[in-house]
Motif scaffolding. Sequence first.
Motif, PDB file in Angstrom:
ATOM      1  N   ALA A 228       0.798  -1.221   0.000  1.00  0.00           N
ATOM      2  CA  ALA A 228       0.000   0.000   0.000  1.00  0.00           C
ATOM      3  C   ALA A 228       0.829   1.268   0.000  1.00  0.00           C
ATOM      4  N   SER A 229       0.328   2.253  -0.727  1.00  0.00           N
ATOM      5  CA  SER A 229       0.813   3.610  -0.537  1.00  0.00           C
ATOM      6  C   SER A 229       0.274   4.113   0.798  1.00  0.00           C
ATOM      7  N   ALA A 230       0.979   5.043   1.408  1.00  0.00           N
ATOM      8  CA  ALA A 230       0.566   5.497   2.736  1.00  0.00           C
ATOM      9  C   ALA A 230       0.865   6.974   2.925  1.00  0.00           C
ATOM     10  N   ARG A 231      -0.013   7.627   3.673  1.00  0.00           N
ATOM     11  CA  ARG A 231       0.246   8.977   4.163  1.00  0.00           C
ATOM     12  C   ARG A 231      -0.225   9.028   5.605  1.00  0.00           C
ATOM     13  N   GLY A 272     -16.472   3.599   2.060  1.00  0.00           N
ATOM     14  CA  GLY A 272     -17.146   3.560   0.760  1.00  0.00           C
ATOM     15  C   GLY A 272     -16.203   3.447  -0.413  1.00  0.00           C
ATOM     16  N   GLU A 273     -14.905   3.315  -0.127  1.00  0.00           N
ATOM     17  CA  GLU A 273     -13.904   3.253  -1.185  1.00  0.00           C
ATOM     18  C   GLU A 273     -13.303   1.846  -1.271  1.00  0.00           C
ATOM     19  N   HIS A 274     -12.836   1.473  -2.469  1.00  0.00           N
ATOM     20  CA  HIS A 274     -12.203   0.174  -2.680  1.00  0.00           C
ATOM     21  C   HIS A 274     -10.716   0.272  -2.369  1.00  0.00           C
ATOM     22  N   HIS A 275     -10.244  -0.537  -1.413  1.00  0.00           N
ATOM     23  CA  HIS A 275      -8.818  -0.599  -1.068  1.00  0.00           C
ATOM     24  C   HIS A 275      -8.265   0.744  -0.578  1.00  0.00           C
ATOM     25  N   ILE A 276      -9.103   1.554   0.066  1.00  0.00           N
ATOM     26  CA  ILE A 276      -8.652   2.759   0.763  1.00  0.00           C
ATOM     27  C   ILE A 276      -9.004   2.574   2.234  1.00  0.00           C
ATOM     28  N   ILE A 277      -8.023   2.757   3.104  1.00  0.00           N
ATOM     29  CA  ILE A 277      -8.221   2.494   4.528  1.00  0.00           C
ATOM     30  C   ILE A 277      -7.739   3.702   5.317  1.00  0.00           C
ATOM     31  N   GLY A 305      -3.688   3.185   0.602  1.00  0.00           N
ATOM     32  CA  GLY A 305      -4.427   2.836  -0.596  1.00  0.00           C
ATOM     33  C   GLY A 305      -3.589   1.997  -1.541  1.00  0.00           C
ATOM     34  N   GLU A 306      -4.265   1.278  -2.420  1.00  0.00           N
ATOM     35  CA  GLU A 306      -3.545   0.461  -3.389  1.00  0.00           C
ATOM     36  C   GLU A 306      -2.826   1.332  -4.412  1.00  0.00           C
ATOM     37  N   PHE A 307      -3.425   2.482  -4.723  1.00  0.00           N
ATOM     38  CA  PHE A 307      -2.849   3.377  -5.728  1.00  0.00           C
ATOM     39  C   PHE A 307      -2.686   4.774  -5.135  1.00  0.00           C
ATOM     40  N   ASP A 308      -1.575   5.431  -5.449  1.00  0.00           N
ATOM     41  CA  ASP A 308      -1.279   6.741  -4.885  1.00  0.00           C
ATOM     42  C   ASP A 308      -2.370   7.759  -5.214  1.00  0.00           C
ATOM     43  N   GLY A 309      -2.814   7.774  -6.466  1.00  0.00           N
ATOM     44  CA  GLY A 309      -3.798   8.763  -6.886  1.00  0.00           C
ATOM     45  C   GLY A 309      -5.113   8.627  -6.152  1.00  0.00           C
ATOM     46  N   THR A 369      -3.765 -14.121  -5.051  1.00  0.00           N
ATOM     47  CA  THR A 369      -2.911 -12.946  -5.185  1.00  0.00           C
ATOM     48  C   THR A 369      -3.573 -11.816  -4.419  1.00  0.00           C
ATOM     49  N   LEU A 370      -2.879 -11.291  -3.413  1.00  0.00           N
ATOM     50  CA  LEU A 370      -3.458 -10.290  -2.515  1.00  0.00           C
ATOM     51  C   LEU A 370      -2.638  -9.007  -2.520  1.00  0.00           C
ATOM     52  N   PHE A 371      -3.322  -7.902  -2.402  1.00  0.00           N
ATOM     53  CA  PHE A 371      -2.722  -6.591  -2.149  1.00  0.00           C
ATOM     54  C   PHE A 371      -2.456  -6.475  -0.651  1.00  0.00           C
ATOM     55  N   SER A 372      -1.318  -5.870  -0.269  1.00  0.00           N
ATOM     56  CA  SER A 372      -0.990  -5.704   1.141  1.00  0.00           C
ATOM     57  C   SER A 372      -1.291  -4.284   1.595  1.00  0.00           C
ATOM     58  N   PRO A 373      -2.322  -4.095   2.426  1.00  0.00           N
ATOM     59  CA  PRO A 373      -2.573  -2.752   2.956  1.00  0.00           C
ATOM     60  C   PRO A 373      -1.601  -2.361   4.060  1.00  0.00           C
ATOM     61  N   ALA A 374      -0.850  -3.323   4.584  1.00  0.00           N
ATOM     62  CA  ALA A 374       0.177  -3.031   5.587  1.00  0.00           C
ATOM     63  C   ALA A 374       1.491  -2.704   4.896  1.00  0.00           C
ATOM     64  N   GLY A 375       2.296  -1.864   5.538  1.00  0.00           N
ATOM     65  CA  GLY A 375       3.608  -1.516   5.000  1.00  0.00           C
ATOM     66  C   GLY A 375       4.653  -2.550   5.355  1.00  0.00           C
TER      67      GLY A 375
END
Length: 430
Positions: A228-231, A272-277, A305-309, A369-375
Motif C-alpha cells: 500500500a501507498s501510505a500517508r 465507501g472506497e475500494h482498497h482505501i483504509i 491505498g492500493e494506488f497513490d492517486g 494474489t493479494l494486495f498488502s494494505p500493511a507496509g
Amino acid sequence: MTGGRLSHLAPDAVLTAARRVMARCDELARVTADEGAITRVYLSPEHARVNRLAAEWMREVGLTTRQDAAGNQLGLLPAADRDAPVLMLGSHLDTVIDAGRFDGIVGVLMAIEVVRLLRVADGDGWRSPFPFGIEVAAFSDEEGTRFGKALLGSSAVAGDWDDAWWELEDSDGTSLREAYREFGLDPGRIGEAARRPDQLVGYLEAHIEQGPELDRRGESLAVVSSIASARRFQLVVEGEARHAGGTPYDMRRDALLGASEAALAVERICSGEHHIIGTVGQLEAFPGAVNVVPGEARFSLDLRGEFDGERDRVWNAISRELDAIMGRRHLRWRAREVHSAAAVFCAPLLQDVVRAGIRATVAGAEPATLFSPAGHDGMSIGALTDVGMLFLRNPDGISHHPAESVAGGDVALGIRALAEAVAHRGAERG
C-alpha cells in the motif's frame, strides 16, 4: 533440483525447520522492554540482544554475519563466484508496543531456514547453489515505534537516508543522532549501509498476512501483488476552553467534538472506497480536565491505498469534509504530514517465482494474489531492486496485538514455498 523444483527436500526436514522457527519466535518474544508484553524498539538494549541471537542463528547455517551502519543484522551465503550479486531474503525484528510475536520475526527466521535447506557444501563451509548469493536481512526499524519514522533500517540500505531524520526525538527527548551513538553506531558512517542496485538480483520477504483474507479463503499462502501507498498526518483542532457548567451549548466551541466528528467522517468516506483504509489511532483533548470544555484536540490519521492517486483523492475529500465540520462548529483545523510512501508493486518475475513456489508446495487451486494494505521493508528496498512477497495465513487476521498468530503447519508450507521460489529464481536467466 529439476526446472527450479526442489525434489530433494525431505518433508521431515521442512517440519523440523518450522518447529525451530516457532520455538525461536517464542525465544525472541522474551526479549522485551515491557514485562508481560512484547516491546522491542530501534537502538535499544533489546535491539542489540535480538541482533546477537539472529547472528548466532545465521552463523549456525553457514552465513557470514555483520551488523551494518544502520543497525541491521545481515548474513551472507556467497555464490561460487564471490563477487556475484545476491538475492536478499528477510524482514524485521523490531515491534510495536505490546506486539505479537510473528510480525516480521517469522520472515527473518524462515529465511534462515531456507538457507539451511538450500546451501551446498564448499570445502569446509557452505555456498549458494545458484549463480547469485543469498543474503538474510534482519531489518532494525520497520515499525517506527521509537522515533515516529518507519522503515529507517531498510531506508539506509536503499541509500534513501534523509539527514533531517537525525533530529527526530523519542518520547524521552533523545534524538536519533544521540541514540545512534549510545548504541555504538557512528552517524557519520550511515552511508556505508547503502547498497548498489547491481549488488542485488531481488528481494523476497515472507510475512504473515495482517488481515483475514487467507483465513476466510481457507488457504495457507498467497502471492502479494503490491504494498500500500501510505500517508500519515497529525491534525490539530482549535476551539475555546471554557467552564463545563457555565457555558451553554450555543456558545461552545468544543474541539473534542469536532475531532470526534472528523474521525467518524474518515470512517464514512473510507469505508465507501475500494482498497482505501483510513484510521484515527490517536485522539487527545486539552486541557484535559473533567470540568472544562476542550479547547484543543489532536488526532492522527493513517491513510493507505492500493494506488497513490486514489489515496490522494480520498485525502482531498476528507479535507473538504473537515472544512465543513469545523465551519459548522466554529472551529479551526490544521494538518501536518509526517509520513508519505508511494505504493510499491511487486515485480512480475518475483510474483511468478513466488506463485511457482506455492504451486510446487500446495496442490490444488491457483494461489491467491493479494494486495498488502500493511507496509513492509520492501517499500524501501523497492527503490533499490525488484521486490516479491509471500503471505502466510493469520488466523482471524489480527496483528500488532498479542493475539497475533500463525500455525506451525502453515510456516512449514511457507518455508518450502519460499525455498522453491528461490530455486525458481535461480533457474531464471538474468
